[in-house]
Design a protein around this motif. Structure first.
Motif, PDB file in Angstrom:
ATOM      1  N   GLY A  19       0.790  -1.225   0.000  1.00 24.75           N
ATOM      2  CA  GLY A  19       0.000   0.000   0.000  1.00 24.75           C
ATOM      3  C   GLY A  19       0.823   1.275   0.000  1.00 24.75           C
ATOM      4  N   GLN A  20       2.123   1.160  -0.175  1.00 26.46           N
ATOM      5  CA  GLN A  20       3.010   2.322  -0.166  1.00 26.46           C
ATOM      6  C   GLN A  20       3.736   2.426  -1.503  1.00 26.46           C
ATOM      7  OE1 GLN A  20       6.351   1.994   2.575  1.00 26.46           O
ATOM      8  NE2 GLN A  20       6.015   4.104   3.171  1.00 26.46           N
ATOM      9  N   ASP A  68      -2.512  -0.672  10.002  1.00 23.48           N
ATOM     10  CA  ASP A  68      -1.766  -0.103  11.116  1.00 23.48           C
ATOM     11  C   ASP A  68      -0.308  -0.560  11.080  1.00 23.48           C
ATOM     12  OD1 ASP A  68      -1.446   1.489  13.350  1.00 23.48           O
ATOM     13  OD2 ASP A  68      -1.965  -0.119  14.742  1.00 23.48           O
ATOM     14  N   PRO A  69       0.410  -0.261   9.989  1.00 24.44           N
ATOM     15  CA  PRO A  69       1.789  -0.731   9.857  1.00 24.44           C
ATOM     16  C   PRO A  69       2.731  -0.029  10.835  1.00 24.44           C
ATOM     17  CG  PRO A  69       1.253   0.775   8.092  1.00 24.44           C
ATOM     18  CD  PRO A  69      -0.016   0.548   8.868  1.00 24.44           C
ATOM     19  N   ASP A  70       3.815  -0.714  11.154  1.00 26.83           N
ATOM     20  CA  ASP A  70       4.856  -0.136  11.997  1.00 26.83           C
ATOM     21  C   ASP A  70       5.604   0.935  11.212  1.00 26.83           C
ATOM     22  OD1 ASP A  70       4.240  -2.043  13.959  1.00 26.83           O
ATOM     23  OD2 ASP A  70       5.683  -3.475  13.122  1.00 26.83           O
TER      24      ASP A  70
END
Length: 136
Positions: A19-20, A68-70
């Motif tokens: 998603g980035q 909710d990625p780090d």
């Protein structure tokens, strides 16, 4: 998702991981000289119909956490170039060359080899330039 078609049809390519956005730029440059290790991995996975498949059961890390990625590069768990900095901050898209951007601390500081370790870069099929729409 069709890299082979991108060679012929796209003027610009954008590559996402988890998603980035990790790389974008002129199609020919991104596909010939990938600046992000994930783009290299994608290109190394494009099958060459002239070569026998060399499938292995070798693990290459966990898939990215997209909910909710780090903090940090989402590709760091699979990246052969990961450094301590990759887990402390999320890299922003930075220029590699004119119009070619990558979100990779290593690529934008010291540069990385042009292909995934243990693979050779894919050869562009014979034919027109990337993005060309001229009919033969």
């Amino acid at each position: 998702h069709d890299i082979a078609s991108a060679w012929y049809l796209a003027d610009t390519v954008a590559v996402m991981y988890g998603g980035q956005l990790v790389e974008q730029g002129p199609a020919d440059r991104v596909l010939r000289e990938p600046g992000h290790p994930y783009t290299q991995l994608l290109l190394s996975a494009v099958p060459d119909p002239r070569v026998e498949l060399g499938l292995t059961e070798e693990g290459i890390g966990e898939p990215p956490k997209v909910i909710d990625p780090d903090v940090g590069c989402r590709f760091r768990w699979r990246c052969p170039y990961a450094q301590e900095q990759c887990g402390k901050a999320t890299p922003a898209l930075e220029p590699l060359s004119d119009g070619h951007l990558a979100a990779c601390f290593v690529a934008t500081s010291v540069g990385i080899p042009s292909h995934w370790p243990g693979t050779e870069p894919i050869a562009r099929p014979a034919g027109g330039e990337a993005g060309s729409t001229e009919k033969q």
